[in-house]
Scaffold this motif. Structure first.
Motif, short mmCIF file in Angstrom:
data_model
loop_
_atom_site.label_atom_id
_atom_site.label_comp_id
_atom_site.label_asym_id
_atom_site.label_seq_id
_atom_site.Cartn_x
_atom_site.Cartn_y
_atom_site.Cartn_z
N MET A 207 0.90 -1.20 -0.12
CA MET A 207 0.05 0.05 0.09
C MET A 207 0.93 1.42 0.01
SD MET A 207 -2.94 -0.79 -0.49
CE MET A 207 -3.93 0.91 -0.19
N PHE A 208 1.95 1.18 0.72
CA PHE A 208 2.82 2.27 0.73
C PHE A 208 3.25 2.59 -0.73
CE2 PHE A 208 7.10 4.53 0.84
CZ PHE A 208 6.93 5.35 1.77
N LYS A 209 3.58 1.67 -1.47
CA LYS A 209 4.01 1.68 -3.08
C LYS A 209 2.98 2.37 -3.67
CE LYS A 209 6.15 -0.59 -6.71
NZ LYS A 209 6.77 -1.97 -7.50
N LYS A 210 1.74 1.81 -3.71
CA LYS A 210 0.63 2.46 -4.35
C LYS A 210 0.32 3.91 -4.10
CE LYS A 210 -4.24 1.41 -5.05
NZ LYS A 210 -5.50 0.78 -4.71
N LEU A 211 0.41 4.38 -2.66
CA LEU A 211 0.17 5.39 -2.44
C LEU A 211 1.19 6.43 -2.89
CD1 LEU A 211 -0.92 5.38 1.39
CD2 LEU A 211 -2.33 5.86 -0.74
N SER A 212 2.54 5.86 -2.69
CA SER A 212 3.60 6.76 -3.48
C SER A 212 3.35 6.90 -5.16
CB SER A 212 4.96 5.96 -3.05
OG SER A 212 5.22 5.66 -1.88
N LEU A 213 3.05 6.24 -5.71
CA LEU A 213 2.96 5.94 -7.09
C LEU A 213 1.67 6.84 -7.72
CD1 LEU A 213 3.96 2.50 -8.15
CD2 LEU A 213 5.40 4.63 -8.41
N SER A 214 0.93 7.25 -6.65
CA SER A 214 -0.17 8.21 -7.08
C SER A 214 0.25 9.60 -7.22
CB SER A 214 -1.27 8.20 -5.82
OG SER A 214 -0.66 8.84 -4.81
N GLN A 215 1.50 10.10 -6.86
CA GLN A 215 2.08 11.28 -7.16
C GLN A 215 2.87 10.87 -8.48
OE1 GLN A 215 1.04 12.11 -3.46
NE2 GLN A 215 2.60 10.47 -3.68
N PRO A 216 2.63 11.60 -9.63
CA PRO A 216 3.30 11.36 -11.02
C PRO A 216 4.93 11.36 -10.86
CG PRO A 216 1.61 13.09 -11.04
CD PRO A 216 1.79 12.78 -9.62
N ILE A 217 5.39 11.94 -9.81
CA ILE A 217 6.99 11.90 -9.48
C ILE A 217 7.40 10.85 -9.08
CG2 ILE A 217 7.18 12.73 -7.05
CD1 ILE A 217 9.35 14.81 -8.23
N GLY A 218 6.24 9.88 -8.50
CA GLY A 218 6.76 8.41 -8.11
C GLY A 218 7.14 8.24 -6.74
N ARG A 219 6.86 9.29 -5.71
CA ARG A 219 7.19 9.13 -4.44
C ARG A 219 6.23 9.99 -3.59
NH1 ARG A 219 10.21 13.27 -2.21
NH2 ARG A 219 11.65 14.47 -3.75
N MET A 220 6.45 9.82 -2.11
CA MET A 220 5.77 11.01 -1.26
C MET A 220 6.84 12.09 -1.26
SD MET A 220 3.72 8.81 1.58
CE MET A 220 2.78 7.33 1.28
N ALA A 221 6.06 13.29 -0.62
CA ALA A 221 7.20 14.28 -0.14
C ALA A 221 7.76 13.81 1.14
CB ALA A 221 6.44 15.63 -0.15
N LYS A 222 9.05 14.41 1.37
CA LYS A 222 9.70 14.54 2.73
C LYS A 222 9.36 15.47 3.32
CE LYS A 222 13.66 12.01 0.42
NZ LYS A 222 15.20 12.57 -0.12
N PRO A 223 8.96 15.30 4.80
CA PRO A 223 8.59 16.40 5.64
C PRO A 223 9.71 17.71 5.52
CG PRO A 223 8.44 14.27 6.93
CD PRO A 223 9.02 14.05 5.60
N GLU A 224 10.98 17.46 5.29
CA GLU A 224 11.99 18.43 5.11
C GLU A 224 11.68 19.20 3.95
OE1 GLU A 224 14.25 14.47 4.57
OE2 GLU A 224 12.67 15.03 5.79
N GLU A 225 11.12 18.60 2.97
CA GLU A 225 10.90 19.36 1.84
C GLU A 225 9.70 20.40 1.85
OE1 GLU A 225 12.14 16.27 -1.80
OE2 GLU A 225 10.14 15.85 -0.65
N VAL A 226 8.80 20.10 2.52
CA VAL A 226 7.77 21.16 2.92
C VAL A 226 8.27 21.97 3.98
CG1 VAL A 226 5.42 21.30 3.95
CG2 VAL A 226 6.01 19.19 2.77
#
Length: 257
Positions: A207-226
């Motif tokens: 499920m983590f992979k599925k949720l990550s791939l829902s972003q076109p860039i292919g991963r979730m954001a990192k908290p430090e990026e926000v």
């Protein structure tokens, strides 16, 4: 590139998830960070860690949905040193469509995600006016701009945050108060890991992979990026930026088609 040396900052929900990373980042850049949390033990623990690493952080027990709580803490902080930065990060989520969202669900989301932001703005802005200006960042979401499955109440609240950001920016231009918002897509925080463990036991990785791939860039954001984006927006380097919404979404809003 930008510094926040000795600037006084309030970060609501500043001891967990994205808020914690914002608190840490602002402290690294030299800000005096005041962490607002309902869980004082958690806030004190994280503030102690920031202080042990050379930053300055102070924990406050504040329920942002209670106006007197917010006003008391804000007055106390500003009486010591003028408040220059406000990060309205505290928020809660809810899963459900309009039929499955109860009145109690709606009230709970409103009280934290909308009224909580109003309470902080209402308390802090008069001091920012007296202090000659300031910078505000509100945490919105991609849910403010696009429809997401079963996020009726949450999306409503984040749409309100986006709209009130523009209104505050317009109203307080004459007072040198800048106001912007950030709209993250999925961000990999401990909340995500806990959600997957609770709802998809044994299938967390899938499920983590599925949720990550829902972003076109292919991963979730990192908290430090926000956190880095928030730090930039409250810095003097962003002095020409106000009344803007900043999606940090790996292309979700524009490229997910």
């Amino acid at each position: 590139m930008f510094k926040l040396q000795q600037k006084v900052a309030i970060v609501t929900g500043g001891a967990s998830g994205i808020g914690l990373e914002i608190s840490r980042t602002l402290a690294k850049l030299g800000a005096i960070v005041h962490i607002f949390e309902v869980n004082l033990n958690l806030a004190e623990r994280e503030a102690d860690l920031i202080n042990a690493n050379g930053g300055v952080a102070i924990a406050h027990k504040v329920d942002v949905s209670i106006q007197e709580d917010v006003k008391r803490a804000v007055q106390q902080i500003n009486s010591i040193k003028p408040i220059q930065i406000l990060i309205n990060n505290a928020g809660i989520s809810h899963i459900g469509n309009v039929e499955t969202t109860s009145e109690a669900d709606l009230d709970r989301i409103y009280n934290v995600n909308i009224k909580g932001v109003y309470n902080c703005l209402h308390a802090v802005i008069p001091y920012m006016k007296e202090n000659g200006g300031g910078a505000i960042v509100n945490m919105a979401s991609i849910a403010a701009s696009v429809g997401l499955n079963d996020r009726f109440a949450y999306s409503m609240s984040k749409g309100a945050i986006r709209a009130l950001t523009f209104q505050v920016a317009k109203d307080y231009l004459p007072f040198q108060i800048r106001c912007n918002c950030i709209s993250p897509a999925r961000v990999h925080t401990p909340f995500v890991d806990g959600f997957l463990k609770k709802n998809y036991p044994g299938k967390e990785a899938e499920m983590f992979k599925k949720l990550s791939l829902s972003q076109p860039i292919g991963r979730m954001a990192k908290p430090e990026e926000v956190a880095n984006l928030a730090a930039y927006l409250v810095s003097d380097s962003a002095g020409f930026i106000t009344g803007s919404d900043y999606p940090i979404d790996g292309g979700f809003i524009r490229l997910n088609n």
